[in-house]
Write a protein that holds these residues in place. Structure first.
Motif, mmCIF file in Angstrom:
data_model
loop_
_atom_site.group_PDB
_atom_site.id
_atom_site.type_symbol
_atom_site.label_atom_id
_atom_site.label_comp_id
_atom_site.label_asym_id
_atom_site.label_seq_id
_atom_site.Cartn_x
_atom_site.Cartn_y
_atom_site.Cartn_z
ATOM 1 N N UNK A 47 0.942 -1.174 0.054
ATOM 2 C CA UNK A 47 -0.027 -0.109 -0.011
ATOM 3 C C UNK A 47 0.917 1.180 0.059
ATOM 4 N N UNK A 48 0.523 2.214 -0.906
ATOM 5 C CA UNK A 48 1.461 3.431 -0.930
ATOM 6 C C UNK A 48 1.432 4.181 0.539
ATOM 7 N N UNK A 49 2.481 4.474 0.855
ATOM 8 C CA UNK A 49 2.808 5.410 2.259
ATOM 9 C C UNK A 49 1.890 6.516 2.180
ATOM 10 N N UNK A 50 2.242 7.280 1.041
ATOM 11 C CA UNK A 50 1.235 8.495 0.972
ATOM 12 C C UNK A 50 0.362 8.245 -0.337
ATOM 13 N N UNK A 51 -0.863 8.589 0.073
ATOM 14 C CA UNK A 51 -1.875 8.583 -1.003
ATOM 15 C C UNK A 51 -2.679 10.089 -1.120
ATOM 16 N N UNK A 52 -2.499 10.485 -2.289
ATOM 17 C CA UNK A 52 -3.342 11.829 -2.610
ATOM 18 C C UNK A 52 -4.435 11.843 -3.187
ATOM 19 N N UNK A 53 -5.570 12.236 -2.796
ATOM 20 C CA UNK A 53 -7.089 12.227 -3.711
ATOM 21 C C UNK A 53 -7.441 13.528 -4.063
ATOM 22 N N UNK A 54 -7.835 13.976 -5.047
ATOM 23 C CA UNK A 54 -8.465 15.205 -5.315
ATOM 24 C C UNK A 54 -7.427 16.227 -5.758
ATOM 25 N N UNK A 55 -6.212 15.755 -6.268
ATOM 26 C CA UNK A 55 -5.293 16.576 -6.660
ATOM 27 C C UNK A 55 -4.130 15.823 -7.625
ATOM 28 N N UNK A 56 -4.008 16.514 -8.702
ATOM 29 C CA UNK A 56 -2.943 15.742 -9.718
ATOM 30 C C UNK A 56 -1.722 15.306 -9.099
ATOM 31 N N UNK A 229 -7.591 18.913 -0.292
ATOM 32 C CA UNK A 229 -7.836 17.413 -1.112
ATOM 33 C C UNK A 229 -7.304 16.602 0.142
ATOM 34 N N UNK A 230 -7.430 15.520 -0.079
ATOM 35 C CA UNK A 230 -7.128 14.409 0.828
ATOM 36 C C UNK A 230 -5.618 13.889 0.784
ATOM 37 N N UNK A 231 -4.896 13.740 1.800
ATOM 38 C CA UNK A 231 -3.746 13.305 1.910
ATOM 39 C C UNK A 231 -3.695 12.118 2.848
ATOM 40 N N UNK A 232 -3.432 10.929 2.718
ATOM 41 C CA UNK A 232 -3.485 9.773 3.625
ATOM 42 C C UNK A 232 -2.220 9.248 3.812
ATOM 43 N N UNK A 233 -1.763 9.118 4.929
ATOM 44 C CA UNK A 233 -0.420 8.641 5.158
ATOM 45 C C UNK A 233 -0.416 7.303 5.949
ATOM 46 N N UNK A 254 5.210 14.072 -4.508
ATOM 47 C CA UNK A 254 4.064 13.570 -5.563
ATOM 48 C C UNK A 254 3.228 14.740 -5.979
ATOM 49 N N UNK A 255 3.320 15.899 -5.570
ATOM 50 C CA UNK A 255 2.547 17.068 -5.966
ATOM 51 C C UNK A 255 3.246 17.858 -6.978
ATOM 52 N N UNK A 256 4.380 17.621 -7.348
ATOM 53 C CA UNK A 256 5.277 18.254 -8.297
ATOM 54 C C UNK A 256 6.060 17.572 -9.354
ATOM 55 N N UNK A 257 6.221 18.157 -10.587
ATOM 56 C CA UNK A 257 6.551 17.537 -11.706
ATOM 57 C C UNK A 257 8.173 17.487 -11.351
ATOM 58 N N UNK A 258 8.445 16.306 -12.083
ATOM 59 C CA UNK A 258 9.960 15.858 -11.910
ATOM 60 C C UNK A 258 10.231 14.979 -10.785
ATOM 61 N N UNK A 259 11.363 14.927 -10.233
ATOM 62 C CA UNK A 259 11.602 14.038 -9.150
ATOM 63 C C UNK A 259 12.822 14.585 -8.068
#
Length: 348
Positions: A47-56, A229-233, A254-259
């Motif tokens: 399961x992902x440590x960080x899950x973001x819903x409602x945002x790219x 938006x939802x951020x689940x950790x 996760x919220x920004x382009x690039x790495x």
């Protein structure tokens, strides 16, 4: 056998027996060792440590790992002298007085419960810090963390309630709530406006005198964030506040382009404030060992831990000082691009 020889033999046996018994007697110390290391942009138990819903969100690579410390001992399960001695001889662990982890009168269950609360608060602060860095607005109210058994709020106010007013006057933070309650004399009634499950309620409480005679209702409060938006950790069986910085970086990545990592394995530690300031933590030596064992080559270090970390850093692990979340992001950019300065602990 002569009487003298028999006496010496019996004395030696007695000394040996006492030594063996003493070695297994409990002692008030705790052994700290490197604990699990989890990648905040990876997964735990599939399961992902960080899950973001409602945002790219955007793809990530490499690792932004939080590090932990495991402990052995405590009031309910004290280690013996032999275990403590082995710990003192092992350079990868630390043996510390029991009261360092367990305040007098507190048991393991209370410490674990506090660690869970601190982890939850740390995740909220980490999300707030990431959104602050990205200039994404959010709101902050006054949340109920707990109520004291036997006090007026117990059973009438619930955990996660949001306090919006006291006696009809809007409140903006927990200090304002405390000030408004203290304005009453013990025994007087106070009306708290709360939001519970989306519904507005008025809760009337009869105040009492606290330990120093101040007026109280028995509430523990803290900031209650409302994010756009939802951020689940989810990190499994990990507690405490020290993963805040790495949670914030994982959310940002996760919220920004690039790495952010440039594909590197990066680890770090530090508490985080919603405004982005990074705070010192405990067990830095064991955390660095855990990071190195997990393959990290860069270790983000709170400024308050730099001196200690510099004295114990494992070979092959580069310390990068992170005073704030923003500074950590700039340092990762510099490491990835080869342009810009990378703050180091050695530089102060």
């Amino acid at each position: 056998m002569s009487r003298r020889a028999l006496t010496l033999l019996l004395a030696g046996f007695l000394v040996l027996a006492l030594g063996v018994i003493g070695a297994f007697r409990p002692v008030p110390y705790v052994v700290l060792s490197p604990g699990p290391t989890e990648n905040t942009i990876g997964e735990v138990d599939k399961k992902p440590v960080i899950t973001i819903k409602g945002r790219q969100t955007y793809p990530t690579s490499g690792a932004l790992s939080l590090v932990t410390v495991a402990y052995q001992g405590g009031p309910a399960a004290q280690i013996d002298l032999l275990t403590a001695l082995r710990g003192w001889l092992d350079p990868t662990v630390a043996v510390v007085p029991q009261e360092t982890i367990f305040a007098p009168g507190r048991n393991a269950e209370e410490v674990e419960e506090e660690n869970v609360v601190e982890m939850t608060n740390s995740q909220d602060s980490a999300t707030a810090a990431a959104l602050t860095e990205l200039k994404i607005p959010y709101t902050v109210g006054v949340g109920v963390l707990s109520t004291e058994p036997g006090k007026p709020a117990d059973g009438k106010v619930q955990k996660d309630d949001e306090i919006t007013s006291v006696d009809g006057e809007p409140t903006k933070d927990s200090e304002a709530v405390q000030k408004a309650v203290k304005a009453h004399k013990p025994g007087e009634s106070v009306v708290l406006g709360v939001v519970r499950g989306g519904k507005k309620l008025d809760v009337t409480l009869q105040t009492v005198a606290g330990p120093q005679g101040q007026t109280i209702v028995g509430l523990t409060m803290g900031p209650k964030f409302t994010f756009p938006f939802d951020v689940d950790i989810s990190v499994g069986d990990v507690g405490g506040p020290s993963a805040g910085l790495m949670f914030s970086l994982g959310i940002l990545d996760k919220l920004t382009p690039g790495e952010l990592t440039g594909g590197k394995k990066i680890a770090g530690t530090g508490t985080i404030q919603p405004t982005g300031e990074v705070g010192a933590i405990g067990g830095i030596a064991q955390k660095m060992i855990g990071a190195k064992d997990a393959g990290a080559t860069i270790f983000l270090t709170p400024p308050g831990n730099c001196a200690e970390a510099s004295q114990a850093v494992p070979d092959g692990l580069r310390l990068v000082r992170a005073d704030t979340l923003h500074q950590a992001v700039l340092a990762l950019d510099a490491l990835r691009t080869g342009k810009g300065q990378v703050p180091s602990c050695e530089a102060g």
